[in-house]
Motif scaffolding. Structure first.
Motif, PDB file in Angstrom:
ATOM      1  N   SER A   1      -7.959 -15.335  14.549  1.00 47.12           N
ATOM      2  CA  SER A   1      -9.304 -15.625  14.082  1.00 47.12           C
ATOM      3  C   SER A   1     -10.238 -16.038  15.217  1.00 47.12           C
ATOM      4  O   SER A   1      -9.845 -16.760  16.135  1.00 47.12           O
ATOM      5  N   ALA A   2     -11.483 -15.626  15.103  1.00 49.86           N
ATOM      6  CA  ALA A   2     -12.514 -16.061  16.048  1.00 49.86           C
ATOM      7  C   ALA A   2     -12.656 -17.579  16.013  1.00 49.86           C
ATOM      8  O   ALA A   2     -12.993 -18.202  17.020  1.00 49.86           O
ATOM      9  N   ILE A   3     -12.357 -18.200  14.890  1.00 51.17           N
ATOM     10  CA  ILE A   3     -12.430 -19.666  14.773  1.00 51.17           C
ATOM     11  C   ILE A   3     -11.363 -20.305  15.657  1.00 51.17           C
ATOM     12  O   ILE A   3     -11.621 -21.286  16.360  1.00 51.17           O
ATOM     13  N   VAL A   4     -10.173 -19.744  15.660  1.00 46.15           N
ATOM     14  CA  VAL A   4      -9.097 -20.251  16.507  1.00 46.15           C
ATOM     15  C   VAL A   4      -9.456 -20.057  17.976  1.00 46.15           C
ATOM     16  O   VAL A   4      -9.187 -20.919  18.814  1.00 46.15           O
ATOM     17  N   ALA A   5     -10.077 -18.922  18.286  1.00 45.56           N
ATOM     18  CA  ALA A   5     -10.490 -18.672  19.668  1.00 45.56           C
ATOM     19  C   ALA A   5     -11.427 -19.779  20.148  1.00 45.56           C
ATOM     20  O   ALA A   5     -11.301 -20.266  21.279  1.00 45.56           O
ATOM     21  N   ALA A   6     -12.343 -20.205  19.305  1.00 48.33           N
ATOM     22  CA  ALA A   6     -13.273 -21.269  19.680  1.00 48.33           C
ATOM     23  C   ALA A   6     -12.547 -22.600  19.861  1.00 48.33           C
ATOM     24  O   ALA A   6     -12.802 -23.329  20.825  1.00 48.33           O
ATOM     25  N   GLU A   7     -11.654 -22.920  18.960  1.00 44.94           N
ATOM     26  CA  GLU A   7     -10.902 -24.176  19.065  1.00 44.94           C
ATOM     27  C   GLU A   7     -10.003 -24.183  20.295  1.00 44.94           C
ATOM     28  O   GLU A   7      -9.935 -25.163  21.018  1.00 44.94           O
ATOM     29  N   PHE A   8      -9.299 -23.082  20.519  1.00 45.65           N
ATOM     30  CA  PHE A   8      -8.373 -22.981  21.645  1.00 45.65           C
ATOM     31  C   PHE A   8      -9.126 -23.090  22.969  1.00 45.65           C
ATOM     32  O   PHE A   8      -8.688 -23.756  23.905  1.00 45.65           O
ATOM     33  N   GLY A   9     -10.283 -22.432  23.023  1.00 46.78           N
ATOM     34  CA  GLY A   9     -11.075 -22.403  24.239  1.00 46.78           C
ATOM     35  C   GLY A   9     -11.598 -23.749  24.692  1.00 46.78           C
ATOM     36  O   GLY A   9     -12.005 -23.905  25.847  1.00 46.78           O
ATOM     37  N   VAL A  10     -11.567 -24.739  23.829  1.00 45.42           N
ATOM     38  CA  VAL A  10     -12.012 -26.086  24.202  1.00 45.42           C
ATOM     39  C   VAL A  10     -11.058 -26.705  25.217  1.00 45.42           C
ATOM     40  O   VAL A  10     -11.477 -27.404  26.134  1.00 45.42           O
ATOM     41  N   LYS A  11      -9.761 -26.437  25.077  1.00 43.18           N
ATOM     42  CA  LYS A  11      -8.757 -27.083  25.928  1.00 43.18           C
ATOM     43  C   LYS A  11      -8.187 -26.195  27.023  1.00 43.18           C
ATOM     44  O   LYS A  11      -7.697 -26.693  28.026  1.00 43.18           O
ATOM     45  N   GLN A  12      -8.193 -24.880  26.823  1.00 43.28           N
ATOM     46  CA  GLN A  12      -7.656 -23.999  27.846  1.00 43.28           C
ATOM     47  C   GLN A  12      -8.220 -22.594  27.660  1.00 43.28           C
ATOM     48  O   GLN A  12      -8.722 -22.263  26.587  1.00 43.28           O
ATOM     49  N   PRO A  13      -8.130 -21.767  28.693  1.00 44.45           N
ATOM     50  CA  PRO A  13      -8.682 -20.406  28.584  1.00 44.45           C
ATOM     51  C   PRO A  13      -7.941 -19.577  27.541  1.00 44.45           C
ATOM     52  O   PRO A  13      -6.711 -19.622  27.459  1.00 44.45           O
ATOM     53  N   ILE A  14      -8.692 -18.840  26.782  1.00 44.80           N
ATOM     54  CA  ILE A  14      -8.104 -17.993  25.750  1.00 44.80           C
ATOM     55  C   ILE A  14      -7.215 -16.921  26.365  1.00 44.80           C
ATOM     56  O   ILE A  14      -6.295 -16.420  25.728  1.00 44.80           O
ATOM     57  N   THR A  15      -7.449 -16.595  27.625  1.00 43.55           N
ATOM     58  CA  THR A  15      -6.627 -15.589  28.306  1.00 43.55           C
ATOM     59  C   THR A  15      -5.199 -16.071  28.541  1.00 43.55           C
ATOM     60  O   THR A  15      -4.339 -15.286  28.922  1.00 43.55           O
ATOM     61  N   ASP A  16      -4.927 -17.358  28.287  1.00 41.44           N
ATOM     62  CA  ASP A  16      -3.555 -17.878  28.367  1.00 41.44           C
ATOM     63  C   ASP A  16      -2.692 -17.358  27.212  1.00 41.44           C
ATOM     64  O   ASP A  16      -1.468 -17.496  27.256  1.00 41.44           O
ATOM     65  N   LEU A  17      -3.329 -16.812  26.205  1.00 41.57           N
ATOM     66  CA  LEU A  17      -2.603 -16.300  25.039  1.00 41.57           C
ATOM     67  C   LEU A  17      -2.272 -14.816  25.217  1.00 41.57           C
ATOM     68  O   LEU A  17      -3.002 -14.084  25.882  1.00 41.57           O
ATOM     69  N   PRO A  18      -1.196 -14.359  24.599  1.00 40.28           N
ATOM     70  CA  PRO A  18      -0.849 -12.938  24.655  1.00 40.28           C
ATOM     71  C   PRO A  18      -1.718 -12.144  23.669  1.00 40.28           C
ATOM     72  O   PRO A  18      -1.254 -11.671  22.635  1.00 40.28           O
ATOM     73  N   LEU A  19      -2.982 -12.011  23.970  1.00 39.68           N
ATOM     74  CA  LEU A  19      -3.951 -11.433  23.037  1.00 39.68           C
ATOM     75  C   LEU A  19      -3.606 -10.009  22.596  1.00 39.68           C
ATOM     76  O   LEU A  19      -3.968  -9.604  21.500  1.00 39.68           O
ATOM     77  N   ARG A  20      -2.878  -9.264  23.420  1.00 35.07           N
ATOM     78  CA  ARG A  20      -2.522  -7.891  23.042  1.00 35.07           C
ATOM     79  C   ARG A  20      -1.594  -7.867  21.823  1.00 35.07           C
ATOM     80  O   ARG A  20      -1.435  -6.834  21.178  1.00 35.07           O
ATOM     81  N   ASN A  21      -0.995  -9.021  21.495  1.00 31.95           N
ATOM     82  CA  ASN A  21      -0.094  -9.104  20.347  1.00 31.95           C
ATOM     83  C   ASN A  21      -0.808  -9.465  19.045  1.00 31.95           C
ATOM     84  O   ASN A  21      -0.157  -9.591  18.013  1.00 31.95           O
ATOM     85  N   PHE A  22      -2.120  -9.652  19.117  1.00 26.91           N
ATOM     86  CA  PHE A  22      -2.878 -10.087  17.947  1.00 26.91           C
ATOM     87  C   PHE A  22      -3.961  -9.084  17.578  1.00 26.91           C
ATOM     88  O   PHE A  22      -4.491  -8.379  18.435  1.00 26.91           O
ATOM     89  N   ARG A  23      -4.292  -9.084  16.312  1.00 27.98           N
ATOM     90  CA  ARG A  23      -5.442  -8.315  15.836  1.00 27.98           C
ATOM     91  C   ARG A  23      -6.585  -9.308  15.635  1.00 27.98           C
ATOM     92  O   ARG A  23      -6.494 -10.191  14.777  1.00 27.98           O
ATOM     93  N   PRO A  24      -7.659  -9.198  16.426  1.00 23.06           N
ATOM     94  CA  PRO A  24      -8.764 -10.151  16.276  1.00 23.06           C
ATOM     95  C   PRO A  24      -9.482  -9.946  14.948  1.00 23.06           C
ATOM     96  O   PRO A  24      -9.603  -8.826  14.452  1.00 23.06           O
ATOM     97  N   ILE A  25      -9.922 -11.047  14.377  1.00 22.42           N
ATOM     98  CA  ILE A  25     -10.646 -10.984  13.115  1.00 22.42           C
ATOM     99  C   ILE A  25     -11.868 -11.903  13.222  1.00 22.42           C
ATOM    100  O   ILE A  25     -11.737 -13.098  13.467  1.00 22.42           O
ATOM    101  N   PRO A  26     -13.062 -11.348  13.097  1.00 22.59           N
ATOM    102  CA  PRO A  26     -14.280 -12.166  13.188  1.00 22.59           C
ATOM    103  C   PRO A  26     -14.483 -12.980  11.911  1.00 22.59           C
ATOM    104  O   PRO A  26     -13.913 -12.674  10.870  1.00 22.59           O
ATOM    105  N   PHE A  27     -15.302 -14.003  12.021  1.00 22.96           N
ATOM    106  CA  PHE A  27     -15.689 -14.781  10.846  1.00 22.96           C
ATOM    107  C   PHE A  27     -16.970 -14.158  10.316  1.00 22.96           C
ATOM    108  O   PHE A  27     -17.947 -14.015  11.049  1.00 22.96           O
TER     109      PHE A  27
END
Length: 125
Positions: free
Chosen positions: A4-30
């Protein structure tokens, strides 16, 4: 798995979102429909009476609303304090049947079975 884009915003507060294996996820906007469901669920939950931060509660309700609208049956979370409780409360209210799975409990594929039924341990000593 969805991301979720909401999780991306929360995660980005503490560390770069690029730390996640994003290729394993399907992004979903709010989206607007997600927002409409979130508003209705917010009224059902009345979370401001629980003493939980309004920002945290709103993000949790948005995630649940997004999952409900998209018919995503499970949410993986590290948040036991609100998200799990809100999912349980909404099930009791018969408003949304999202199952929250706490990552702290470790992963067990059985969590995806109805009622969390665990398999038999057939190991022989």
């Amino acid at each position: 798995m969805y991301f979720s884009a909401i999780v991306a915003a929360e995660f980005g507060v503490k560390q770069p979102i690029t730390d996640l294996p994003l290729r394993n996820f399907r992004p979903i906007p709010f989206s607007v429909p997600h927002g409409q469901v979130a508003g209705a669920l917010w009224g059902d939950l009345n979370p401001h009476k629980s003493g939980v931060s309004r920002r945290v509660a709103r993000d949790d309700v948005k995630l649940i609303a997004q999952a409900c609208h998209e018919k995503i049956p499970y949410i993986l979370t590290e948040d036991r304090s609100t998200l799990l409780k809100y999912c349980d409360r909404l099930k009791v209210l018969e408003r949304c049947r999202i199952h929250a799975i706490a990552l702290a409990d470790g992963f067990d594929a059985c969590a995806f079975n109805e009622g969390g039924q665990q398999g038999l341990d057939l190991a022989v000593d």
